[in-house]
Scaffold this motif. Structure first.
Motif, PDB file in Angstrom:
ATOM      1  N   SER A  54     -40.737  18.357  48.613  1.00  0.00           N
ATOM      2  CA  SER A  54     -41.310  19.596  49.133  1.00  0.00           C
ATOM      3  C   SER A  54     -40.195  20.626  49.148  1.00  0.00           C
ATOM      4  O   SER A  54     -39.002  20.291  49.104  1.00  0.00           O
ATOM      5  N   THR A  55     -40.580  21.887  49.197  1.00  0.00           N
ATOM      6  CA  THR A  55     -39.546  22.916  49.272  1.00  0.00           C
ATOM      7  C   THR A  55     -38.729  22.744  50.555  1.00  0.00           C
ATOM      8  O   THR A  55     -37.525  23.005  50.571  1.00  0.00           O
ATOM      9  N   ARG A  56     -39.377  22.281  51.598  1.00  0.00           N
ATOM     10  CA  ARG A  56     -38.659  22.068  52.862  1.00  0.00           C
ATOM     11  C   ARG A  56     -37.629  20.950  52.722  1.00  0.00           C
ATOM     12  O   ARG A  56     -36.476  21.088  53.173  1.00  0.00           O
ATOM     13  N   ALA A  59     -34.787  22.187  50.449  1.00  0.00           N
ATOM     14  CA  ALA A  59     -33.991  23.214  51.127  1.00  0.00           C
ATOM     15  C   ALA A  59     -33.097  22.602  52.197  1.00  0.00           C
ATOM     16  O   ALA A  59     -31.964  23.056  52.419  1.00  0.00           O
ATOM     17  N   THR A  65     -33.978  26.904  54.937  1.00  0.00           N
ATOM     18  CA  THR A  65     -35.398  26.748  55.239  1.00  0.00           C
ATOM     19  C   THR A  65     -36.194  26.788  53.934  1.00  0.00           C
ATOM     20  O   THR A  65     -35.695  27.217  52.885  1.00  0.00           O
ATOM     21  N   ALA A  66     -37.440  26.343  54.017  1.00  0.00           N
ATOM     22  CA  ALA A  66     -38.308  26.367  52.833  1.00  0.00           C
ATOM     23  C   ALA A  66     -38.478  27.787  52.309  1.00  0.00           C
ATOM     24  O   ALA A  66     -38.474  28.026  51.096  1.00  0.00           O
ATOM     25  N   LEU A  69     -35.827  29.054  50.063  1.00  0.00           N
ATOM     26  CA  LEU A  69     -35.783  28.504  48.702  1.00  0.00           C
ATOM     27  C   LEU A  69     -36.699  29.265  47.737  1.00  0.00           C
ATOM     28  O   LEU A  69     -36.517  29.197  46.520  1.00  0.00           O
ATOM     29  N   TYR A  70     -37.668  29.968  48.281  1.00  0.00           N
ATOM     30  CA  TYR A  70     -38.680  30.620  47.436  1.00  0.00           C
ATOM     31  C   TYR A  70     -38.078  31.559  46.398  1.00  0.00           C
ATOM     32  O   TYR A  70     -38.501  31.539  45.231  1.00  0.00           O
ATOM     33  N   THR A  75     -43.107  28.849  43.907  1.00  0.00           N
ATOM     34  CA  THR A  75     -43.986  27.930  44.630  1.00  0.00           C
ATOM     35  C   THR A  75     -43.552  26.478  44.446  1.00  0.00           C
ATOM     36  O   THR A  75     -42.705  26.169  43.595  1.00  0.00           O
ATOM     37  N   LYS A  76     -44.166  25.580  45.222  1.00  0.00           N
ATOM     38  CA  LYS A  76     -43.857  24.157  45.069  1.00  0.00           C
ATOM     39  C   LYS A  76     -44.208  23.673  43.670  1.00  0.00           C
ATOM     40  O   LYS A  76     -43.467  22.891  43.068  1.00  0.00           O
TER      41      LYS A  76
END
Length: 245
Positions: A54-56, A59, A65-66, A69-70, A75-76
């Motif tokens: 997951s991005t979380r 990251a 934090t997620a 990372l964006y 997106t994921k």
């Protein structure tokens, strides 16, 4: 119409092939490297599968934090596509000029090795192809082999489908075998013995399937042996000519 998100994603995919990475117009200066981010995501997937990515989670490896990372990956789904292409980098090998079967075997074994190193790649369906440069390299390399051995144009699409499908299936099976622990192997053996005890005429009911000889003495090696056998069959079916001088 290409959206800003699609434009940014393509630029990230092809960042090592001439495109420039998108940069935020405002906010803090970027502090992370995209390759490092993808390596972190791949490391998670290699150990715990795609479900753990997951991005979380990625990251967190950088103390971010997620949301932070964006700007780097989007997106994921974009993250997964970037990971997929990054992990699919083509290894170095020479195409054997001895026969079509040898050339196809080299290609298939190389891709098998990549899929075995990153088993989650086979969890991504063909509809989720990244359309990135590394995945494109594999297809181009295979078609170069077909071209060198004068494989008829009409035979190429079904042949490449069979080769890709067989590599993916055998690599996924080999990876599953590697994950089996002693308890699971014991349970499988007990089930086989129980079947033999309760269905003693299994061989009579299914003489052909029960009469199949194992490909190798070691069952863990069967997926790779099956792959190589399938490659030989495809090469023989193509009936290719001598390579171009």
């Amino acid at each position: 119409m290409v959206t800003n998100d699609e434009d940014a994603h393509v630029r990230r995919l092809w960042r090592h092939r001439g495109t420039t990475l998108p940069t935020p117009r405002r906010g803090p200066r970027q502090q992370l490297d995209l390759d490092d981010i993808l390596d972190a995501g791949i490391a998670i997937a290699d150990v715990d599968g795609l479900v753990a990515v997951s991005t979380r989670a990625v990251a967190a490896r950088f103390g971010k934090t997620a949301m932070a990372l964006y700007p780097y990956v989007g997106t994921k789904e974009n993250l997964l596509a970037l990971m997929q292409d990054h992990a699919s980098a083509l290894p170095t090998w020479e195409n054997p000029a001895t026969s079509l079967a040898d050339a196809l075997r080299a290609w298939a074994e190389a891709l098998f090795g990549v899929c075995l190193a990153h088993p989650w790649l086979t969890e991504r369906s063909w509809s989720q192809a990244s359309q990135g440069p590394n995945e494109q390299d594999w297809l181009e390399r295979l078609l170069e082999i077909f071209d060198a051995w004068d494989v008829p144009a009409e035979a190429r699409p079904p042949a490449l489908t069979m080769l890709y499908a067989t590599v993916r299936a055998t690599a996924a099976t080999a990876a599953a075998y590697d994950r089996l622990d002693g308890r699971e192997i014991t349970e499988w053996t007990r089930h086989a013995r129980a079947t033999a005890a309760h269905v003693p005429d299994l061989g009579t009911r299914y003489p052909l399937s029960t009469g199949l000889a194992p490909l190798t003495p070691e069952w863990r090696d069967n997926p790779r042996a099956a792959l190589l056998g399938a490659v030989r069959l495809v090469a023989a079916a193509l009936g290719a000519t001598d390579p171009h001088p």
